[in-house]
Design an enzyme around this catalytic site. Structure first.
Site, short mmCIF file in Angstrom:
data_model
loop_
_atom_site.label_atom_id
_atom_site.label_comp_id
_atom_site.label_asym_id
_atom_site.label_seq_id
_atom_site.Cartn_x
_atom_site.Cartn_y
_atom_site.Cartn_z
N ASN A 149 1.11 -1.26 0.24
CA ASN A 149 -0.46 -0.38 -0.33
C ASN A 149 0.66 1.09 0.09
OD1 ASN A 149 0.33 -1.44 2.07
ND2 ASN A 149 -0.64 -0.22 3.73
N GLN A 178 -4.98 -4.25 -1.95
CA GLN A 178 -3.98 -2.62 -2.57
C GLN A 178 -4.65 -3.23 -4.41
OE1 GLN A 178 -3.90 0.38 -2.46
NE2 GLN A 178 -3.95 -0.09 0.05
N THR A 236 -25.37 -11.09 11.11
CA THR A 236 -26.34 -11.29 10.02
C THR A 236 -25.54 -10.40 9.14
OG1 THR A 236 -27.80 -10.85 11.62
CG2 THR A 236 -28.30 -10.19 9.03
N CYS A 324 2.08 11.86 12.83
CA CYS A 324 2.26 12.53 14.22
C CYS A 324 1.34 11.51 14.69
CB CYS A 324 2.26 13.78 13.94
SG CYS A 324 2.80 14.37 15.36
N1 PLP Z 1 -3.68 -4.37 3.98
C1 PLP Z 1 -3.31 -3.27 2.90
C2 PLP Z 1 -2.69 -3.79 2.09
C3 PLP Z 1 -4.48 -2.25 3.32
O1 PLP Z 1 -3.64 -1.15 1.86
C4 PLP Z 1 -5.51 -1.56 4.10
C5 PLP Z 1 -6.18 -1.09 4.10
O2 PLP Z 1 -5.36 0.33 3.66
C6 PLP Z 1 -5.42 -3.15 4.65
C7 PLP Z 1 -5.00 -3.88 4.52
C8 PLP Z 1 -7.27 -2.49 5.45
O3 PLP Z 1 -8.05 -2.75 5.16
P1 PLP Z 1 -10.07 -2.21 5.53
O4 PLP Z 1 -9.62 -0.78 5.72
O5 PLP Z 1 -11.01 -2.63 5.36
O6 PLP Z 1 -9.98 -2.76 7.13
#
Ligand code: PLP
Length: 385
Positions: A149, A178, A236, A324
């Site tokens: 990410n 991602q 649910t 931060c």
């Molecule tokens: N994994 C990665 C690589 C992500 O970039 C993110 C979200 O930023 C997540 C997991 C978490 O996903 P969610 O926001 O749906 O909990």
């Protein structure tokens, strides 16, 4: 506003909203109810499951709907670790995973599991040879993300899966939060056993996602209650969220090539021009093995957070890995894992593009960014050697 933060989240596609609306209004039934209203909700979930399964190249019963990427990652790591404790207590992951994976691994470690965290190279790649050396007889799970990410690097999953298969009987999980909708993520092609994703990264709703779990994988549910999702995730069903997720995936699949071409063109213009116009700037992540919409940089002598505020004043939304926290600047664990010193790592900027971004927006950013960086350097406490 100019939105360059699509890796953080994305706007809901109007078509997705349309697909969700009935289940937020008149079609409000509980999918477990026997009468028509409930059964129509059940049908919506079944149809969504078929669409998601087709997209990933798996069977419908291999799709578990979740509340998003965090839950999928938690369920994969904890679910596999607990259920396979009789086989072994060793897990392998990488140093650049999302916190949802890293903190799950930390928690398991605190409970007595052993965790190996593989390093990455300067571009963020995990070396399959390192994985081969780390695999043991008692390894039950390898969890390595498909694409990162913060730096956009796409991991060599095929090689990593092949090495895992050659050396052990461990399951392979990948966080594809991602990569889904940006590059090909068919589970039958990647060869992984588990894959997690999240709808809000691809113009779907927040709070919806899924974990693909191939047949035969032993998994212990982490949410206990009713028998939903074949006894693997009680609660649910979020019918509107699930319908929205499937619609978002269908649209992303349909437009993937066009969107990738568009964002790659903008991304390459951004990368080339930023590096050209801003001295002491550097691309983070891999130069070619990277997500089509993702550009990330380090600017020496600049604090990423301050740069974000400057950009915000110009109406530009972006992000930085550094944050931060309680009064002090914290460098991103991902940038540090690439081998950069803390001070250097603080100057990170991520620009993640979307299908709606235009060339004019990119040019505006390219026009403003060099001046902002220069101004911050002039007053920055970090030396701009
Ligand atoms: N994994 C990665 C690589 C992500 O970039 C993110 C979200 O930023 C997540 C997991 C978490 O996903 P969610 O926001 O749906 O909990």
């Amino acid at each position: 506003m100019i939105y360059f933060d699509h890796s953080a989240t994305t706007a809901l596609d109007p078509e997705v909203l349309q697909a969700m609306t009935p289940y937020l209004t008149e079609e409000f039934g509980n999918a477990s109810s026997v009468y028509g209203l409930g059964q129509r909700a059940r049908q919506a979930i079944d149809q969504a499951r078929d669409e998601v399964a087709a997209f990933y190249g798996v069977q419908a019963k291999e799709v578990i709907f979740t509340s998003g990427g965090t839950e999928g990652d938690n369920l994969a790591l904890r679910g596999v670790a607990y259920r396979n404790r009789d086989r072994g207590q060793h897990l392998i992951t990488s140093t650049i995973e999302h916190d949802a994976v890293l903190r799950s691994a930390d928690g398991l470690e605190a409970e007595g599991f052993e965790v190996t965290r593989l390093p990455v190279d300067r571009h963020g790649l995990v070396d399959p040879n390192d994985l081969a050396r780390a695999l043991r007889k008692d390894t039950v799970l390898v969890s390595i993300m498909h694409a990162n990410n913060e730096i956009g690097t796409i991991e060599p999953l095929a090689e990593l899966v092949a090495v895992t298969r050659a050396h052990s009987s461990a399951y392979f999980h990948t966080d594809a939060v991602q990569s889904t909708g940006k590059i090909r993520t068919r589970v039958d092609e990647l060869g992984v056993d588990l894959l997690s994703m999240s709808a809000h990264k691809l113009h779907g709703p927040k709070g919806a996602g899924c974990l693909i779990v191939r047949s035969g994988v032993r998994l212990e549910p982490q949410m206990l209650g009713g028998g939903h999702e074949r006894n693997r995730r009680a609660g649910t069903e979020n019918v509107a969220g699930i319908a929205g997720l499937a619609k978002a995936i269908t649209i992303a699949d349909r437009d993937m090539v066009t969107n990738a071409e568009h964002t790659t063109r903008l991304r390459d213009r951004l990368i080339d021009s930023v590096l050209d116009r801003i001295p002491h700037s550097e691309l983070t992540g891999h130069p070619t093995r990277r997500l089509p919409h993702h550009a990330s940089f380090l600017f020496q002598g600049v604090e990423g957070e301050s740069l974000l505020l400057q950009l915000d004043m110009e109406g530009i939304a972006a992000s930085s890995g550094s944050a931060c926290t309680s009064g002090s600047l914290e460098a991103s664990h991902v940038i540090l894992a690439l081998g950069y010193a803390r001070e250097r790592a603080l100057g990170s900027l991520r620009l993640s593009l979307g299908k709606g971004n235009t060339e004019a927006e990119v040019e505006l950013l390219l026009d403003r960014l060099p001046g902002m960086v220069a101004r911050l350097r002039a007053m920055a406490p970090i030396s701009a050697a």
